[in-house]
Structure formats: C-alpha cells, structure tokens
Design a protein around this motif. Structure first.
Motif, PDB file in Angstrom:
ATOM      1  N   ARG A 186       0.815  -1.211   0.000  1.00 45.63           N
ATOM      2  CA  ARG A 186       0.000   0.000   0.000  1.00 45.63           C
ATOM      3  C   ARG A 186       0.853   1.266   0.000  1.00 45.63           C
ATOM      4  NH1 ARG A 186      -5.189   1.488   3.864  1.00 45.63           N
ATOM      5  NH2 ARG A 186      -5.522   3.559   2.991  1.00 45.63           N
ATOM      6  N   TYR A 187       1.947   1.252   0.747  1.00 46.38           N
ATOM      7  CA  TYR A 187       2.751   2.468   0.923  1.00 46.38           C
ATOM      8  C   TYR A 187       4.110   2.363   0.252  1.00 46.38           C
ATOM      9  CZ  TYR A 187      -0.776   3.624   4.426  1.00 46.38           C
ATOM     10  OH  TYR A 187      -1.965   3.897   5.068  1.00 46.38           O
ATOM     11  N   SER A 188       4.209   1.562  -0.791  1.00 43.91           N
ATOM     12  CA  SER A 188       5.509   1.299  -1.423  1.00 43.91           C
ATOM     13  C   SER A 188       6.211   2.575  -1.892  1.00 43.91           C
ATOM     14  CB  SER A 188       5.330   0.341  -2.607  1.00 43.91           C
ATOM     15  OG  SER A 188       4.443   0.894  -3.572  1.00 43.91           O
ATOM     16  N   GLN A 189       5.443   3.567  -2.352  1.00 42.85           N
ATOM     17  CA  GLN A 189       6.062   4.799  -2.868  1.00 42.85           C
ATOM     18  C   GLN A 189       6.682   5.645  -1.761  1.00 42.85           C
ATOM     19  OE1 GLN A 189       2.840   4.222  -2.500  1.00 42.85           O
ATOM     20  NE2 GLN A 189       1.606   6.089  -2.447  1.00 42.85           N
ATOM     21  N   HIS A 190       6.365   5.335  -0.506  1.00 40.28           N
ATOM     22  CA  HIS A 190       6.892   6.106   0.627  1.00 40.28           C
ATOM     23  C   HIS A 190       8.040   5.393   1.339  1.00 40.28           C
ATOM     24  CE1 HIS A 190       3.595   8.926   0.266  1.00 40.28           C
ATOM     25  NE2 HIS A 190       2.725   7.944   0.323  1.00 40.28           N
ATOM     26  N   MET A 191       8.424   4.233   0.854  1.00 43.13           N
ATOM     27  CA  MET A 191       9.396   3.411   1.571  1.00 43.13           C
ATOM     28  C   MET A 191      10.800   3.541   1.002  1.00 43.13           C
ATOM     29  SD  MET A 191       7.303  -0.060   2.394  1.00 43.13           S
ATOM     30  CE  MET A 191       6.052  -0.020   3.698  1.00 43.13           C
ATOM     31  N   ALA A 192      11.772   3.669   1.903  1.00 45.51           N
ATOM     32  CA  ALA A 192      13.177   3.574   1.513  1.00 45.51           C
ATOM     33  C   ALA A 192      13.640   2.130   1.604  1.00 45.51           C
ATOM     34  CB  ALA A 192      14.032   4.462   2.408  1.00 45.51           C
ATOM     35  N   ALA A 193      13.096   1.382   2.577  1.00 44.94           N
ATOM     36  CA  ALA A 193      13.377  -0.049   2.724  1.00 44.94           C
ATOM     37  C   ALA A 193      12.158  -0.699   3.357  1.00 44.94           C
ATOM     38  CB  ALA A 193      14.620  -0.284   3.581  1.00 44.94           C
ATOM     39  N   LEU A 194      11.806  -1.871   2.873  1.00 42.51           N
ATOM     40  CA  LEU A 194      10.556  -2.518   3.240  1.00 42.51           C
ATOM     41  C   LEU A 194      10.453  -2.837   4.732  1.00 42.51           C
ATOM     42  CD1 LEU A 194      10.222  -5.109   0.328  1.00 42.51           C
ATOM     43  CD2 LEU A 194       9.034  -2.906   0.559  1.00 42.51           C
TER      44      LEU A 194
ATOM     45  N   GLN B  61      10.910  -4.014  11.569  1.00 39.64           N
ATOM     46  CA  GLN B  61      11.445  -2.682  11.314  1.00 39.64           C
ATOM     47  C   GLN B  61      11.230  -2.299   9.862  1.00 39.64           C
ATOM     48  OE1 GLN B  61      15.693  -3.800  12.221  1.00 39.64           O
ATOM     49  NE2 GLN B  61      16.067  -2.646  10.329  1.00 39.64           N
ATOM     50  N   GLY B  62      11.380  -1.005   9.578  1.00 43.13           N
ATOM     51  CA  GLY B  62      11.270  -0.485   8.223  1.00 43.13           C
ATOM     52  C   GLY B  62      11.869   0.909   8.162  1.00 43.13           C
ATOM     53  N   LEU B  63      12.049   1.420   6.948  1.00 45.85           N
ATOM     54  CA  LEU B  63      12.660   2.734   6.737  1.00 45.85           C
ATOM     55  C   LEU B  63      11.838   3.494   5.700  1.00 45.85           C
ATOM     56  CD1 LEU B  63      15.194   4.432   7.527  1.00 45.85           C
ATOM     57  CD2 LEU B  63      16.283   3.519   5.465  1.00 45.85           C
ATOM     58  N   PHE B  64      11.514   4.759   6.007  1.00 42.06           N
ATOM     59  CA  PHE B  64      10.566   5.512   5.199  1.00 42.06           C
ATOM     60  C   PHE B  64      11.095   6.899   4.829  1.00 42.06           C
ATOM     61  CE2 PHE B  64       8.565   2.634   8.101  1.00 42.06           C
ATOM     62  CZ  PHE B  64       7.735   1.896   7.278  1.00 42.06           C
ATOM     63  N   LEU B  65      10.646   7.372   3.689  1.00 41.21           N
ATOM     64  CA  LEU B  65      10.987   8.710   3.242  1.00 41.21           C
ATOM     65  C   LEU B  65      10.373   9.756   4.165  1.00 41.21           C
ATOM     66  CD1 LEU B  65      10.386   8.180  -0.587  1.00 41.21           C
ATOM     67  CD2 LEU B  65      12.563   8.050   0.660  1.00 41.21           C
ATOM     68  N   PRO B  66      10.940  10.962   4.222  1.00 40.58           N
ATOM     69  CA  PRO B  66      10.438  11.996   5.147  1.00 40.58           C
ATOM     70  C   PRO B  66       9.033  12.479   4.810  1.00 40.58           C
ATOM     71  CG  PRO B  66      12.107  12.898   3.684  1.00 40.58           C
ATOM     72  CD  PRO B  66      12.139  11.415   3.486  1.00 40.58           C
ATOM     73  N   THR B  67       8.552  12.183   3.609  1.00 40.63           N
ATOM     74  CA  THR B  67       7.205  12.583   3.202  1.00 40.63           C
ATOM     75  C   THR B  67       6.168  11.482   3.443  1.00 40.63           C
ATOM     76  OG1 THR B  67       7.765  11.855   0.967  1.00 40.63           O
ATOM     77  CG2 THR B  67       8.016  14.204   1.458  1.00 40.63           C
ATOM     78  N   ALA B  68       6.560  10.398   4.089  1.00 35.14           N
ATOM     79  CA  ALA B  68       5.649   9.267   4.307  1.00 35.14           C
ATOM     80  C   ALA B  68       4.538   9.639   5.296  1.00 35.14           C
ATOM     81  CB  ALA B  68       6.425   8.075   4.839  1.00 35.14           C
ATOM     82  N   PRO B  69       3.323   9.104   5.101  1.00 33.83           N
ATOM     83  CA  PRO B  69       2.249   9.253   6.085  1.00 33.83           C
ATOM     84  C   PRO B  69       2.516   8.299   7.251  1.00 33.83           C
ATOM     85  CG  PRO B  69       1.482   7.914   4.272  1.00 33.83           C
ATOM     86  CD  PRO B  69       2.882   8.350   3.922  1.00 33.83           C
TER      87      PRO B  69
END
Length: 225
Positions: free
Chosen positions: A36-44, A54-62
């Motif tokens: 669902r949020y693949s476009q906001h992820m730096a690492a799954l 754990q996971g890693l997300f871009l600064p613009t992620a919801p």
C-alpha cells in the motif's frame, strides 16, 4: 537526507496461544502495508527476529498511518510497541533489507522504543517518537504527549470498536468516510456504527491523528536537508 526509521515488537508474544498464527498475521500485515505504501518506503517493513520488525521511510511518508496499520492490524490478537525515529542513515540502503541500514534514524527509533517500554503509562503506551534536533525539541515533546493521549483513549476500545478501528485504518487510513459506507463495508447497521463511533470518540481521535501527522509532514519532514 533524513528518514523515518520504525522498530517494534509484539507484547508478550511468547505467551500467545498460537505463536505461529500470530507471526503469520504479522507477516501478512507488513506485506499489505509494503504494497500500500511502497512509494513512501526507503526499505521494506520486515520481521527481523521472531516478534520484532522494522522499516525505513521517506520523510514525506504518512508515517502515523503506517504505524496504525501495524498496530490495528494486530490489535485483535496482540498489542505491540513501536519506536519511531527521524534522522540520517549512515550506511547503504537496500530497499528489500531494512535490517542492513543503520544510523541516527534507527538509533533514535530504538531510543523511542525504550521510552515506550520504560514510560508505559500502566501498559497503555504503544508508540513514541524521537529525533535529535534542538530546534524541533518542542515539536517532539508535543507529538509524544498527543500520542500518549491517543493511546489512553484507544486502550479502552474492545471487540467491535477494535474491529472498526482495524477496518477503517487498513482500508481508508485517515481519510474521512461516511458512516453509511462504513456500515456497508463492515456488514453492520448504520445505528451500530453510529453507536460504536460515539462510544470510541472515533472522529475526535481520527482528526487529531491526522493533524499530528500533518505536523510531522510539514515541520519534521519538511525540515529535511
């Protein structure tokens, strides 16, 4: 560039009556959120040890919607704890293996997880946020107090209330949808939905959650060098 790092674990997973089913639900929930949020992820999002993830997300992620997707995806079966950190990553990032990334974002996330464990407000706390930026210290404190209050409210939800939160957040995130639509989706009457929503304080919770996320997006994520 700075990122949101998320680390978490399942509360008392060793006491679960069916650990295999619980782990399968965790994997299913994380996979659904990865899609669902693949476009906001730096690492799954991934499981890194039994009941930890754990996971890693871009600064613009919801980011709060993602945290809530994990929490309420599992809430009927078990409680969770999540530490959310914001900061840099000092290693190479493999989009498929967040466990290989490290740096202040993850250090802050682990500090936040420790805060959940140590300042648990009688076992109700599920989420804390940490960053190391003196200019955003007041924002960090305010966000954490809002998260504590949200946890106090939601800790009283049971049965149909938790099912409603799970369905709503996994299906719609923080989007506003009508009670009529929600009733149809859940196979309940509009009156049942209305009674449940009022008892939960759902729309006050949802509106405050959405505004808190906007602060993170605009003030924290928008302050990303």
């Amino acid at each position: 560039m700075q990122y949101y790092a998320l680390v978490g674990d399942i509360r008392q997973s060793r006491q679960a009556s069916d650990r295999k089913a619980l782990q399968e639900l965790l994997l299913e929930t994380l996979n659904a959120l990865n899609n669902r949020y693949s476009q906001h992820m730096a690492a799954l999002l991934m499981v890194n040890a039994g009941d930890a993830f754990q996971g890693l997300f871009l600064p613009t992620a919801p980011i709060l919607q993602i945290c809530d997707g994990i929490r309420y995806g599992l809430s009927v079966q078990s409680g969770i704890r999540i530490g959310l950190g914001f900061g840099a990553i000092e290693t190479a990032i493999d989009p498929k293996q967040s466990i290989l990334a490290d740096g202040p974002a993850f250090w802050n996330a682990r500090t936040a997880l420790q805060q959940v464990q140590q300042e648990d407000y009688y076992g109700t706390r599920t989420l804390a946020f940490c960053l190391k930026d003196k200019h955003l210290e007041s924002v960090k404190r305010l966000v954490n107090q809002v998260l504590v209050l949200h946890d106090q409210v939601s800790s009283k939800w049971k049965n149909t209330q938790l099912e409603l939160a799970r369905h709503y957040l996994l299906t719609h995130g923080f989007e506003k949808v009508s009670q009529t639509r929600l009733a149809k989706e859940m196979g309940l009457s509009t009156q049942q939905i209305n009674t449940t929503i009022q008892a939960m304080g759902w729309f006050a919770f949802l509106d405050t959650r959405r505004e808190t996320e906007q602060v993170l997006l605009q003030v924290v994520g928008g302050n990303n060098p």
